[in-house]
Design a protein around this motif. Sequence first.
Motif, short mmCIF file in Angstrom:
data_model
loop_
_atom_site.label_atom_id
_atom_site.label_comp_id
_atom_site.label_asym_id
_atom_site.label_seq_id
_atom_site.Cartn_x
_atom_site.Cartn_y
_atom_site.Cartn_z
N SER A 1 51.93 8.60 12.78
CA SER A 1 53.35 8.22 12.94
C SER A 1 54.14 7.75 14.13
CB SER A 1 53.93 9.84 12.90
OG SER A 1 53.30 10.48 11.74
N MET A 2 53.33 7.92 15.35
CA MET A 2 53.98 7.16 16.28
C MET A 2 53.49 5.82 16.44
SD MET A 2 52.89 9.73 19.52
CE MET A 2 53.96 9.05 20.59
N ARG A 3 52.47 5.49 15.65
CA ARG A 3 51.96 4.01 15.46
C ARG A 3 52.96 3.02 14.49
NH1 ARG A 3 50.10 0.05 18.15
NH2 ARG A 3 48.19 1.36 18.68
N ILE A 4 53.23 3.75 13.43
CA ILE A 4 54.13 3.07 12.22
C ILE A 4 55.45 3.14 12.70
CG2 ILE A 4 52.46 3.70 10.39
CD1 ILE A 4 54.44 5.72 9.42
N THR A 5 56.13 4.02 13.77
CA THR A 5 57.29 4.10 13.96
C THR A 5 57.50 3.29 15.34
OG1 THR A 5 57.00 6.08 15.22
CG2 THR A 5 57.94 5.98 12.99
N GLU A 6 56.25 2.54 15.89
CA GLU A 6 56.31 1.57 17.02
C GLU A 6 56.66 2.16 18.11
OE1 GLU A 6 59.08 -1.59 16.13
OE2 GLU A 6 57.77 -2.35 14.59
N GLN A 7 56.28 3.61 18.36
CA GLN A 7 56.40 4.48 19.52
C GLN A 7 55.54 3.94 20.61
OE1 GLN A 7 57.49 8.64 19.40
NE2 GLN A 7 57.69 8.28 17.19
#
Length: 248
Positions: A112-118
Motif C-alpha cells: 500500500s505504501m508503494r502504490i501510494t508513492e510513500q
Amino acid sequence: MIKTAIEKVGEYFLFLRKVFSRPENARLYWKQFILETDKLIISSILIVAVISIFIGGVLAIQTASNLENPFIDKMYVGYMVRESLILEFCSTMVALILAGKMGSNIASELGSMRITEQIDAMDMMGVNSAAFLVQPKIIAATLLSPLLMMLSFILGLIGGYIVVDFTGIIRTASYIEGIKYSFNGFYIVYSCFKTALFCFLISSISSFEGYYAGGGSLGVGRSSTRAIVAASILILMFDLIVTEVMLY
C-alpha cells in the motif's frame, strides 16, 4: 521460468543487503522496532494461544485413543503430546499460521505504501526506505518469535491437561508424569531456532514482495498471495533441512 526464478532470488538478496545497511538514526529505528513488535508479535499472541490450547487437547485425545494396549503405560500420552508439540507443532505449524497472519500484514502494508508513492517520497528525501521500513520488521519477527513458540508449547501442554482432567481418559498424574519423562532440553533450542529461522523467511519474503508491489490494489493482493505461498513452501523445505542437520 528458471531464469526468472534465479533473477528473483538475486533481487531478494540485493534487497536484504539494502535492508541491513547501517541505521541512519538508531533512536528512530528503536521506536520502529517497538511498533513492529506490537504489530507482528504481540498481536499474534491470541491466535497462537487459542490454536495451541485446542491442538494440545486434540493430541491428548488422539494419543489416548491409540494407546488401548493395557501393557503400555498411559503416561506415554503426556510424553507423546509433549514431543509432538515441541518437535513440530510449536515451530513449523505455528510458523505456517504466522505466514498467513504476519506475511499478509507486512506485504499489504508495504504494498500500500508503494502504490501510494510513500516509499518513493522517502527515497526522494534521501532516506533508506528499505532499511527504515523493513529492518525493524525482520529483527522483531526473528528475535521475538521464539517467545511465541514457548507460549505455544506451554499452552499446548495445558490444553492437553484440561482435556485429560475433564474427560478422565487417563489419570492427570500419569499425564504429568509423561510430560516429565525423558525430557531433552536440546529440543527447546532446536524448536526456538526453527521458529526464528521461519519468521525471518516470512518477514523478509513478505517485505520483499510488498516493497516491490505494483499494479494498484490488485497488485498488493497478488504480492500478499505470493509472499504467503513462497514463505509456506520455504518453511517446509527448511524444516526438513534443519531437522536433518540438527537432529541426525
